[in-house]
Scaffold this motif. Structure first.
Motif, PDB file in Angstrom:
ATOM      1  N   GLY A 101       0.837  -1.192   0.000  1.00 22.73           N
ATOM      2  CA  GLY A 101       0.000   0.000   0.000  1.00 22.73           C
ATOM      3  C   GLY A 101       0.871   1.239   0.000  1.00 22.73           C
ATOM      4  O   GLY A 101       2.105   1.153  -0.004  1.00 22.73           O
ATOM      5  N   PRO A 102       0.255   2.428   0.015  1.00 19.89           N
ATOM      6  CA  PRO A 102       1.038   3.671   0.025  1.00 19.89           C
ATOM      7  C   PRO A 102       2.012   3.754   1.199  1.00 19.89           C
ATOM      8  O   PRO A 102       3.096   4.332   1.075  1.00 19.89           O
ATOM      9  CB  PRO A 102      -0.037   4.763   0.113  1.00 19.89           C
ATOM     10  CG  PRO A 102      -1.255   4.141  -0.481  1.00 19.89           C
ATOM     11  CD  PRO A 102      -1.207   2.708  -0.085  1.00 19.89           C
ATOM     12  N   GLU A 103       1.654   3.173   2.345  1.00 18.55           N
ATOM     13  CA  GLU A 103       2.528   3.237   3.518  1.00 18.55           C
ATOM     14  C   GLU A 103       3.727   2.311   3.381  1.00 18.55           C
ATOM     15  O   GLU A 103       4.687   2.436   4.145  1.00 18.55           O
ATOM     16  CB  GLU A 103       1.738   2.869   4.781  1.00 18.55           C
ATOM     17  CG  GLU A 103       0.622   3.834   5.127  1.00 18.55           C
ATOM     18  CD  GLU A 103       1.152   5.225   5.428  1.00 18.55           C
ATOM     19  OE1 GLU A 103       2.226   5.315   6.065  1.00 18.55           O
ATOM     20  OE2 GLU A 103       0.521   6.210   5.028  1.00 18.55           O
ATOM     21  N   GLY A 104       3.675   1.389   2.423  1.00 13.21           N
ATOM     22  CA  GLY A 104       4.756   0.427   2.301  1.00 13.21           C
ATOM     23  C   GLY A 104       5.637   0.627   1.089  1.00 13.21           C
ATOM     24  O   GLY A 104       6.338  -0.311   0.670  1.00 13.21           O
ATOM     25  N   GLU A 105       5.631   1.808   0.500  1.00 11.83           N
ATOM     26  CA  GLU A 105       6.405   2.036  -0.725  1.00 11.83           C
ATOM     27  C   GLU A 105       7.908   1.839  -0.491  1.00 11.83           C
ATOM     28  O   GLU A 105       8.588   1.139  -1.255  1.00 11.83           O
ATOM     29  CB  GLU A 105       6.128   3.438  -1.268  1.00 11.83           C
ATOM     30  CG  GLU A 105       4.729   3.592  -1.834  1.00 11.83           C
ATOM     31  CD  GLU A 105       4.454   4.996  -2.333  1.00 11.83           C
ATOM     32  OE1 GLU A 105       5.311   5.886  -2.094  1.00 11.83           O
ATOM     33  OE2 GLU A 105       3.405   5.215  -2.954  1.00 11.83           O
TER      34      GLU A 105
END
Length: 225
Positions: free
Chosen positions: A157-161
């Motif tokens: 997700g965006p938090e895991g880029e």
């Protein structure tokens, strides 16, 4: 002795012979009661009254509903009531994040590994190899997502880029996909092109870099656990 008129005598004799009269008074008979208190007629009258009552209740309820609907519509049109539209759920994105991203500490990243190949136990092998490099082991399983010759898909997700970028340094030729998960976990979906991890000594933990996203226009769906 007074002679009664013949008419009066006749009436007296008729009264004495009439079983419905007693000393000049009329006796109420069953027929008289039936004419006044007819059960069938009374039941029919009650049924008609109940029908009229139900009809009035139904008409009253319909009128109340129509009035409420009209008042609600008027309130919406006047702006007194604002109807909010539900926000659309975030969809999976095939756009490559801009970056650049820095290499993250492996022990801060939880990695789920999925196997799409016919090689039994491949997901477990890769999960254990990543755990030996300090990554936190997550779910291990199989997936039907595959592309001929693909090495692996990295999903976050965006938090895991930044975490996904770090995983891309471990496996050569990976493709990145972003989904709508809210946490920082990363999925590694192994394909038939996978052979081995990049040797640990060749991984540069100090040089920031971009994400690898060559499938931006035609990306397989993220895997299901």
């Amino acid at each position: 002795m007074t002679d009664e008129p013949s008419g009066a005598q006749h009436r007296n004799r008729a009264a004495r012979n009439d079983p419905t009269e007693w000393h000049g008074h009329r006796i109420v008979t069953e027929d008289d009661l039936g004419a006044v208190f007819d059960p069938a007629a009374d039941a029919a009258a009650q049924l008609r009254r109940r029908r009229r009552l139900r009809h009035r209740i139904v008409i009253g309820l319909l009128a109340a509903v129509l009035l409420a609907a009209a008042l609600f519509a008027a309130a919406v049109l006047q702006g007194w009531i604002v109807l909010s539209e539900p926000e659309p759920a975030p969809a999976a994105s095939t756009e490559c994040p801009a970056g650049p991203f820095s290499y993250q500490a492996p022990d801060s990243i939880t990695v789920n590994v999925y196997n799409t190949t016919a090689t039994a136990g491949l997901a477990s092998q890769v999960s254990e190899a990543l755990a030996a490099r300090g990554f936190q082991a997550g779910t291990v399983g199989n997936s039907s997502v595959n592309r001929e010759g693909m090495t692996a898909i990295i999903v976050s997700g965006p938090e895991g880029e930044a975490a996904a970028f770090t995983l891309q340094q471990q496996i050569p030729g990976t493709e990145y996909i972003q989904d709508d998960r809210a946490d920082g976990t990363v999925d590694v979906v192994l394909g038939s092109g996978y052979t081995e991890l990049v040797p640990a000594e060749k991984i540069s933990a100090a040089v920031p870099g971009p994400m690898s996203c060559p499938w931006e226009s035609a990306t397989p769906a993220p895997p299901a656990g």
